[in-house]
Design a protein around this motif. Sequence first.
Motif, mmCIF file in Angstrom:
data_model
loop_
_atom_site.group_PDB
_atom_site.id
_atom_site.type_symbol
_atom_site.label_atom_id
_atom_site.label_comp_id
_atom_site.label_asym_id
_atom_site.label_seq_id
_atom_site.Cartn_x
_atom_site.Cartn_y
_atom_site.Cartn_z
ATOM 1 N N PHE A 111 27.005 37.423 57.325
ATOM 2 C CA PHE A 111 27.421 37.101 58.860
ATOM 3 C C PHE A 111 26.857 38.477 59.717
ATOM 4 O O PHE A 111 26.596 39.548 59.259
ATOM 5 N N ILE B 161 27.590 41.299 62.491
ATOM 6 C CA ILE B 161 29.046 41.832 62.959
ATOM 7 C C ILE B 161 28.548 42.438 64.181
ATOM 8 O O ILE B 161 27.575 43.417 64.105
ATOM 9 N N PHE C 41 26.417 41.646 57.466
ATOM 10 C CA PHE C 41 27.506 41.810 56.493
ATOM 11 C C PHE C 41 27.171 40.777 55.305
ATOM 12 O O PHE C 41 27.024 39.780 55.642
ATOM 13 N N VAL D 165 28.120 38.487 52.581
ATOM 14 C CA VAL D 165 29.463 38.227 51.955
ATOM 15 C C VAL D 165 29.105 37.595 50.725
ATOM 16 O O VAL D 165 29.781 37.798 49.729
ATOM 17 N N ASP E 140 38.922 38.950 43.696
ATOM 18 C CA ASP E 140 39.953 39.706 44.583
ATOM 19 C C ASP E 140 39.739 39.202 45.910
ATOM 20 O O ASP E 140 38.967 38.369 46.488
ATOM 21 N N ASN E 141 40.921 39.584 46.926
ATOM 22 C CA ASN E 141 40.835 38.974 48.193
ATOM 23 C C ASN E 141 39.471 39.621 48.894
ATOM 24 O O ASN E 141 39.297 40.882 48.542
ATOM 25 N N GLY E 142 38.993 38.827 49.460
ATOM 26 C CA GLY E 142 37.800 39.440 50.140
ATOM 27 C C GLY E 142 36.465 39.231 49.187
ATOM 28 O O GLY E 142 35.331 39.446 49.737
ATOM 29 N N ALA E 143 36.615 38.766 48.151
ATOM 30 C CA ALA E 143 35.346 38.677 47.129
ATOM 31 C C ALA E 143 34.364 37.578 47.643
ATOM 32 O O ALA E 143 33.141 37.645 47.248
ATOM 33 N N GLY E 144 34.909 36.484 48.562
ATOM 34 C CA GLY E 144 33.618 35.636 49.028
ATOM 35 C C GLY E 144 34.224 34.366 48.335
ATOM 36 O O GLY E 144 33.347 33.310 48.770
ATOM 37 N N LYS E 145 35.201 34.209 47.930
ATOM 38 C CA LYS E 145 35.520 32.886 47.370
ATOM 39 C C LYS E 145 35.585 31.635 48.329
ATOM 40 O O LYS E 145 35.078 30.756 48.349
ATOM 41 N N SER E 146 36.356 31.998 49.449
ATOM 42 C CA SER E 146 36.724 30.848 50.449
ATOM 43 C C SER E 146 35.113 30.515 50.929
ATOM 44 O O SER E 146 34.609 29.415 51.314
ATOM 45 N N THR E 147 34.320 31.614 51.303
ATOM 46 C CA THR E 147 32.888 31.238 51.891
ATOM 47 C C THR E 147 32.289 30.546 51.013
ATOM 48 O O THR E 147 31.609 29.596 51.484
ATOM 49 N N HIS F 218 44.667 31.909 43.085
ATOM 50 C CA HIS F 218 44.919 33.257 42.558
ATOM 51 C C HIS F 218 45.869 33.099 41.377
ATOM 52 O O HIS F 218 46.456 34.248 40.586
#
Length: 401
Positions: free
Chosen positions: A13, A15, A36, A38, A57-64, A201
């Motif tokens: 992405f 930034i 950035f 991701v 973890d949170n922010g690891a890139g799963k949703s992306t 999770h």
Amino acid sequence: MHSISVANVHKEFRIYDRPQDRLLELLLRQPRHRMFHVLQDISFDVLEGKSLGIVGDNGAGKSTLMKLLVGTLEPSGGQIAIRGQVAALLELGAGFHPEFTGRRNIHLNASLLGVPDDDIDAMENDIIEFSELRDFIDRPVKTYSSGMYVRLAFSIATMVRPDVLVIDEALSVGDIAFQKKCVQRMNEFRAQNKTMVFCSHSMYHVQELCDTAIWLEQGKIREIGKSDEIVARYEDHCNSRRVYTQGEAQANSHQAETPDAVKDCRILQTLVRNVDGELIDSIDPLQDFVMELQAEILNDDVTCYFGFALMKDLEEVMSSYLAIDRPEVEHGPFRKGEKITVQVRVEAMAMRVGKFHVLSGAADASGLLWYETRLSKEINVNPGKGWGTLVMRSSWSMQRD
Ligand SMILES: Nc1ncnc2c1ncn2[C@@H]1O[C@H](COP(=O)(O)OP(=O)(O)OP(=O)(O)O)[C@@H](O)[C@H]1O
């Protein structure tokens, strides 16, 4: 045959530190952004009819990664190939028009998924039925709660019978009764040889609903393999860096409050006894002890699976004991009002020093949904001689020639 093939995918992405930098970059044709990364170097395949879990973890890139799979985001590089129709349950409300009613959104969503109009009319009732939103279906979805959004989105995504179902954290929203229906629907989906990608999770759900799993860490695949092995290693990693805190508030948070109507069993108490049956609040290392749960059945014809866990500092499961595969423990069907006591004798407590709690629980027949859990009072391990956190049974020998 591969249903999903991902090769060397990466996603960056741009930034911009200040909103105006985007405009300045366009006007002046000088870069004003940072990149950035991701996701980097992502490659995996999912066979047709198999399900893949994504943990991290949170922010690891799963949703992306999920968005790349369903095509709402384009990869910066690499290839993604998916065979067949994909239905997804991603961010809350994504794909819904907030001003339209639930009913209109059913039609909109299903037609976007390529379902012909006549078929949508035929499945409309089933979708509304499954979502349990009949009283709200003619209201605009902007008035829905997050749980209602998920109910509708899950109902649509699974009713249109796609070839590939991509689900991001849907089970964390909504109550336990709806979660139970979702798990059943996902299991039906697997039985029909459909492909599924599931991010959660909830390690238990990933382990039980997925064949393989990917552990994402800071945008890269740290491990990929059988779901139970990946979950175990990821949990171990999480436990090893957890900061422990204690307190009654936390103890209480383990007492899951579920309305009686949707749980079939209530755990009355969790007790810890010595082998003579006396209640205890401390034990010696290597001593045997008994974990006991007392439960009451709340409905007729109930199947219940019982389990225990030894909890260190209320957070970390040190060891777990599930009755699912134990022939000596009945699973029902039980009658309403029946009182049940289940005991497990633990041999040679391996903690050398510290405190622990016993957590007991009751699950439904799928073993996926824990209706209720209840903690014992704190048990002290009387410190034994030596060093280290564990003490193991051991035997010595020596020779002198
Ligand atoms: N459009 C975007 N622009 C810039 N950064 C983004 C964008 N979307 C996501 N990110 C960043 O990418 C990283 C990964 O986000 P992502 O939502 O994929 O993580 P996640 O593993 O799903 O996290 P969580 O478990 O919290 O949902 C985060 O640092 C996030 O801030």
